[in-house]
Design an enzyme around this catalytic site. Structure first.
Site, PDB file in Angstrom:
ATOM      1  N   HIS A   1       0.840  -1.197   0.000  1.00  0.00           N
ATOM      2  CA  HIS A   1       0.000   0.000   0.000  1.00  0.00           C
ATOM      3  C   HIS A   1       0.871   1.242   0.000  1.00  0.00           C
ATOM      4  O   HIS A   1       1.820   1.356   0.779  1.00  0.00           O
ATOM      5  CB  HIS A   1      -0.925   0.011   1.222  1.00  0.00           C
ATOM      6  CG  HIS A   1      -1.832   1.205   1.258  1.00  0.00           C
ATOM      7  ND1 HIS A   1      -2.902   1.330   0.394  1.00  0.00           N
ATOM      8  CD2 HIS A   1      -1.817   2.327   2.013  1.00  0.00           C
ATOM      9  CE1 HIS A   1      -3.527   2.475   0.632  1.00  0.00           C
ATOM     10  NE2 HIS A   1      -2.880   3.104   1.595  1.00  0.00           N
ATOM     11  N   SER A   2       0.557   2.192  -0.887  1.00  0.00           N
ATOM     12  CA  SER A   2       1.254   3.468  -0.998  1.00  0.00           C
ATOM     13  C   SER A   2       2.749   3.216  -1.249  1.00  0.00           C
ATOM     14  O   SER A   2       3.103   2.591  -2.247  1.00  0.00           O
ATOM     15  CB  SER A   2       0.996   4.302   0.249  1.00  0.00           C
ATOM     16  OG  SER A   2       1.298   5.657   0.040  1.00  0.00           O
ATOM     17  N   MET A   3       3.647   3.659  -0.372  1.00  0.00           N
ATOM     18  CA  MET A   3       5.059   3.379  -0.615  1.00  0.00           C
ATOM     19  C   MET A   3       5.324   1.877  -0.699  1.00  0.00           C
ATOM     20  O   MET A   3       6.200   1.427  -1.449  1.00  0.00           O
ATOM     21  CB  MET A   3       5.932   3.991   0.474  1.00  0.00           C
ATOM     22  CG  MET A   3       7.426   3.833   0.196  1.00  0.00           C
ATOM     23  SD  MET A   3       8.483   4.170   1.614  1.00  0.00           S
ATOM     24  CE  MET A   3       8.258   2.670   2.565  1.00  0.00           C
TER      25      MET A   3
ATOM     26  N   SER B   1      -1.588  -0.869  -4.199  1.00  0.00           N
ATOM     27  CA  SER B   1      -2.733  -0.223  -3.560  1.00  0.00           C
ATOM     28  C   SER B   1      -2.385   1.210  -3.166  1.00  0.00           C
ATOM     29  O   SER B   1      -1.298   1.474  -2.631  1.00  0.00           O
ATOM     30  CB  SER B   1      -3.111  -1.026  -2.306  1.00  0.00           C
ATOM     31  OG  SER B   1      -4.016  -0.325  -1.479  1.00  0.00           O
TER      32      SER B   1
END
Length: 265
Positions: free
Chosen positions: A94-96, A121
């Protein structure tokens, strides 16, 4: 220790897994540790073995320095992941964590252990430059305002100065990973599912759907009701999508290459 023991501090028995359970390595977002996925092993069992991945500098790796580049983090994670990964495994970030999952998919493929599926994500496609100003070198007060706006860290934590002093260096390091990232130019040969919240102000649907340009295999786009941390608000819906995609992965490629599907939940 790379992998967070999922039931270390909880009075929850370890899940009973199917003999043919597929492994899902779960990478956290900026500033977070593996414990954000502490409920996923139970949520996804018995067919999926969720394995939270710990980055250096946090939780049970707090004695190690945080790393400041994707290259360093991939070098730190790829060896243990390749060793731990079985015949059937996938990556979720998720994200990074999505950026690092993408890089790890390239690295593990080069090592002869490609994942069966890649889930990215809450992050727009990484070959486009980050939208907005650089954040990792903001003054403390401005960076704290950014962290608060993301709504991924509780106000109770942000109200405690001693916790903030531990949190800020991790956020700076993780934001630097993203803001100094140099993307791969080659296409993955791994199916990809991009997932995001319909109301995420930092990730447009155009940037989310552009992940499809980075794989020569199947691509799926799944949009959930919610913001940047939609997966915290609707874990059962997220789990259902993960199960569906991984069930398809375990059955092998049933669709023609470059199949694209869009799903709204």
């Amino acid at each position: 220790m790379l992998f967070f023991p999922p039931c270390r501090a909880e009075a929850i028995p370890p899940p009973t897994l199917d003999a043919d359970a597929i492994q899902l390595f779960c990478l956290p977002h900026a500033g977070a540790g593996a414990s954000i996925y502490r409920e996923w092993p139970v949520l996804l069992a018995p067919g999926i073995e969720a394995i939270p991945v710990q980055f250096p500098g946090r939780e049970n790796r707090h004695g190690e320095p945080a790393l400041h580049s994707a290259t360093e983090l991939v070098a730190d994670l790829s060896g243990p992941l390749a060793t731990r990964a079985g015949r059937e495994f996938a990556l979720f970030g998720h994200s990074m964590g999505a950026l690092l999952s993408y890089e790890l998919a390239h690295e593990l493929s080069a090592l002869g252990k490609p994942p069966r599926h890649l889930f990215v994500s809450g992050l727009g496609v990484p070959h486009l430059p980050p939208a907005g100003p650089q954040l990792h070198d903001l003054p403390d007060s401005e960076l704290l305002a950014v962290i608060a706006d993301l709504e991924g860290t509780s106000p109770e934590v942000l109200a405690q100065p001693e916790l903030v002093q531990l949190l800020l260096p991790l956020f700076r390091a993780d934001l630097e990973v993203w803001e100094t990232y140099i993307p791969h130019r080659s296409s993955l040969q791994v199916p990809v599912t991009a997932m995001g919240g319909r109301h995420d102000p930092g990730v447009s649907l155009d940037r989310l759907s552009a992940w499809g340009s980075l794989t020569s295999a199947d691509f799926h786009l799944t949009v959930f009701d919610g913001g940047h941390f939609y997966h915290h608000a609707a874990p059962d819906d997220v789990a259902a999508v993960l199960r569906e995609r991984l069930r398809e992965a375990s059955l092998g490629p049933a669709a023609a290459p470059n199949t694209i599907s869009v799903q709204t939940i």
